[in-house]
Write a protein that holds these residues in place. Structure first.
Motif, PDB file in Angstrom:
ATOM      1  N   ALA A 124      48.416  48.201  23.872  1.00 57.21           N
ATOM      2  CA  ALA A 124      48.815  47.824  25.019  1.00 57.21           C
ATOM      3  C   ALA A 124      50.435  47.307  24.811  1.00 57.21           C
ATOM      4  N   LEU A 125      50.712  46.559  23.901  1.00 62.44           N
ATOM      5  CA  LEU A 125      52.171  46.480  23.585  1.00 62.44           C
ATOM      6  C   LEU A 125      52.950  47.374  23.323  1.00 62.44           C
ATOM      7  N   ALA A 126      52.462  48.319  22.461  1.00 63.28           N
ATOM      8  CA  ALA A 126      53.241  49.261  22.025  1.00 63.28           C
ATOM      9  C   ALA A 126      53.470  50.454  23.295  1.00 63.28           C
ATOM     10  N   LEU A 127      52.472  50.617  24.068  1.00 64.09           N
ATOM     11  CA  LEU A 127      52.666  51.506  25.273  1.00 64.09           C
ATOM     12  C   LEU A 127      53.554  51.088  26.225  1.00 64.09           C
ATOM     13  N   HIS A 128      53.413  49.698  26.362  1.00 68.18           N
ATOM     14  CA  HIS A 128      54.440  49.192  27.117  1.00 68.18           C
ATOM     15  C   HIS A 128      56.140  49.018  27.052  1.00 68.18           C
ATOM     16  N   ALA A 129      56.052  48.802  25.741  1.00 67.78           N
ATOM     17  CA  ALA A 129      57.298  48.852  25.047  1.00 67.78           C
ATOM     18  C   ALA A 129      57.964  50.136  25.203  1.00 67.78           C
ATOM     19  N   ARG A 130      57.159  51.208  24.650  1.00 66.11           N
ATOM     20  CA  ARG A 130      57.613  52.591  24.742  1.00 66.11           C
ATOM     21  C   ARG A 130      57.922  53.138  25.926  1.00 66.11           C
ATOM     22  N   LEU A 131      57.016  52.930  26.973  1.00 68.02           N
ATOM     23  CA  LEU A 131      57.268  53.499  28.325  1.00 68.02           C
ATOM     24  C   LEU A 131      58.195  52.640  29.333  1.00 68.02           C
ATOM     25  N   ARG A 132      58.296  51.381  28.792  1.00 67.55           N
ATOM     26  CA  ARG A 132      59.011  50.413  30.003  1.00 67.55           C
ATOM     27  C   ARG A 132      60.342  50.019  29.424  1.00 67.55           C
ATOM     28  N   LEU A 133      60.277  49.470  28.415  1.00 67.79           N
ATOM     29  CA  LEU A 133      61.256  48.658  27.501  1.00 67.79           C
ATOM     30  C   LEU A 133      62.228  49.753  26.932  1.00 67.79           C
ATOM     31  N   ILE A 134      61.707  50.242  26.045  1.00 66.59           N
ATOM     32  CA  ILE A 134      62.774  51.075  25.153  1.00 66.59           C
ATOM     33  C   ILE A 134      63.507  52.099  26.093  1.00 66.59           C
ATOM     34  N   PRO A 135      62.988  52.817  26.780  1.00 66.81           N
ATOM     35  CA  PRO A 135      63.812  53.719  27.583  1.00 66.81           C
ATOM     36  C   PRO A 135      64.950  52.952  28.469  1.00 66.81           C
ATOM     37  N   ASN A 136      64.762  51.908  28.969  1.00 67.14           N
ATOM     38  CA  ASN A 136      65.661  51.130  29.736  1.00 67.14           C
ATOM     39  C   ASN A 136      66.383  50.189  28.792  1.00 67.14           C
ATOM     40  N   LEU A 137      66.480  50.209  27.494  1.00 64.66           N
ATOM     41  CA  LEU A 137      66.945  49.159  26.777  1.00 64.66           C
ATOM     42  C   LEU A 137      68.405  49.081  26.880  1.00 64.66           C
ATOM     43  N   THR A 138      68.961  48.039  26.894  1.00 64.78           N
ATOM     44  CA  THR A 138      70.285  47.904  27.029  1.00 64.78           C
ATOM     45  C   THR A 138      70.747  46.786  26.109  1.00 64.78           C
ATOM     46  N   ASP A 139      71.822  46.467  25.719  1.00 62.58           N
ATOM     47  CA  ASP A 139      72.460  45.521  24.906  1.00 62.58           C
ATOM     48  C   ASP A 139      71.940  44.039  25.461  1.00 62.58           C
ATOM     49  N   ASP A 140      71.986  44.152  26.932  1.00 64.77           N
ATOM     50  CA  ASP A 140      71.628  42.716  27.438  1.00 64.77           C
ATOM     51  C   ASP A 140      70.058  42.441  27.673  1.00 64.77           C
ATOM     52  N   ASP A 141      69.288  43.667  27.290  1.00 63.94           N
ATOM     53  CA  ASP A 141      67.769  43.365  27.513  1.00 63.94           C
ATOM     54  C   ASP A 141      67.269  43.075  26.309  1.00 63.94           C
ATOM     55  N   LEU A 142      67.584  42.773  25.053  1.00 65.26           N
ATOM     56  CA  LEU A 142      67.076  42.785  23.860  1.00 65.26           C
ATOM     57  C   LEU A 142      66.195  41.819  23.707  1.00 65.26           C
ATOM     58  N   GLY A 143      66.101  40.584  24.497  1.00 67.20           N
ATOM     59  CA  GLY A 143      65.180  39.527  24.480  1.00 67.20           C
ATOM     60  C   GLY A 143      63.852  39.899  24.836  1.00 67.20           C
ATOM     61  N   GLY A 144      63.678  40.550  25.858  1.00 70.55           N
ATOM     62  CA  GLY A 144      62.174  41.070  26.126  1.00 70.55           C
ATOM     63  C   GLY A 144      61.596  41.687  24.882  1.00 70.55           C
ATOM     64  N   LEU A 145      62.360  42.818  24.582  1.00 75.32           N
ATOM     65  CA  LEU A 145      61.830  43.455  23.430  1.00 75.32           C
ATOM     66  C   LEU A 145      61.630  42.798  22.367  1.00 75.32           C
ATOM     67  N   ALA A 146      62.538  41.860  21.976  1.00 73.32           N
ATOM     68  CA  ALA A 146      62.021  41.129  20.858  1.00 73.32           C
ATOM     69  C   ALA A 146      60.714  40.463  20.751  1.00 73.32           C
ATOM     70  N   TRP A 147      60.367  39.969  21.971  1.00 74.02           N
ATOM     71  CA  TRP A 147      59.027  39.359  21.931  1.00 74.02           C
ATOM     72  C   TRP A 147      57.997  40.327  21.619  1.00 74.02           C
ATOM     73  N   HIS A 148      58.247  41.515  22.202  1.00 71.40           N
ATOM     74  CA  HIS A 148      57.254  42.787  21.832  1.00 71.40           C
ATOM     75  C   HIS A 148      57.112  42.920  20.428  1.00 71.40           C
ATOM     76  N   ILE A 149      58.454  43.043  19.730  1.00 78.40           N
ATOM     77  CA  ILE A 149      58.472  43.403  18.479  1.00 78.40           C
ATOM     78  C   ILE A 149      57.704  42.313  17.704  1.00 78.40           C
TER      79      ILE A 149
END
Length: 149
Positions: A101-126
């Motif tokens: 669940a976490l990997a799919l959400h990160a891969r499909l939602r977070l990483i494709p839209n990742l910017t320098d300002d959005d790292l906080g959300g991805l950090a929690w997934h990591i």
């Protein structure tokens, strides 16, 4: 020779890649990316690690299910409080569901839209994926040791 020892070795090697890669990401790459506000550092790591990491995860799933079937023929005793190994195998399946669940959400939602300002959300997934990877290793060790007792 039984196939079981080979399954354990291959499973452990794949777990080493999966858990180790996420520890490197979480403890090495992520702090630097957050400090420098650099999404590129995460993207670069993902491009290198993802093919190897996902292959390792697939190997773990295949070998883990195979060993689970050996431990629990017909999956009898899965999640049974009377069967410590069945409970631990069940926990590993729940960890797998959480990881997916976490990997799919990160891969499909977070990483494709990742910017320098959005790292906080991805950090929690990591951090979540890393915690689940560590839990996989711990629970796997408990299975090999015969449970908590």
């Amino acid at each position: 020779m039984s196939v079981f020892p080979l399954l354990v070795i291959v499973h452990a090697l794949a777990a080493t890649v999966w858990a180790g890669g996420h520890l490197v990401l979480d403890l090495g790459v992520l702090p630097r990316a957050l400090r420098d506000r650099s999404a590129e550092a995460i993207r670069s790591f993902e491009e290198t690690f993802e093919p190897l990491g996902l292959t390792a995860l697939a190997i773990q799933v295949i070998t883990g299910l195979w060993m689970g079937w050996i431990y629990l023929p017909g999956l009898q005793g899965l999640f049974s409080p009377a069967n410590p190994i069945g409970m631990l195998v069940g926990v590993k399946l729940l960890l797998l569901a959480g990881t997916a669940a976490l990997a799919l959400h990160a891969r499909l939602r977070l990483i494709p839209n990742l910017t320098d300002d959005d790292l906080g959300g991805l950090a929690w997934h990591i951090r979540g994926i890393t915690a689940l990877a560590i839990a996989f290793v711990v629970v796997g060790g408990l299975i090999r040791l015969g449970g908590l007792g």
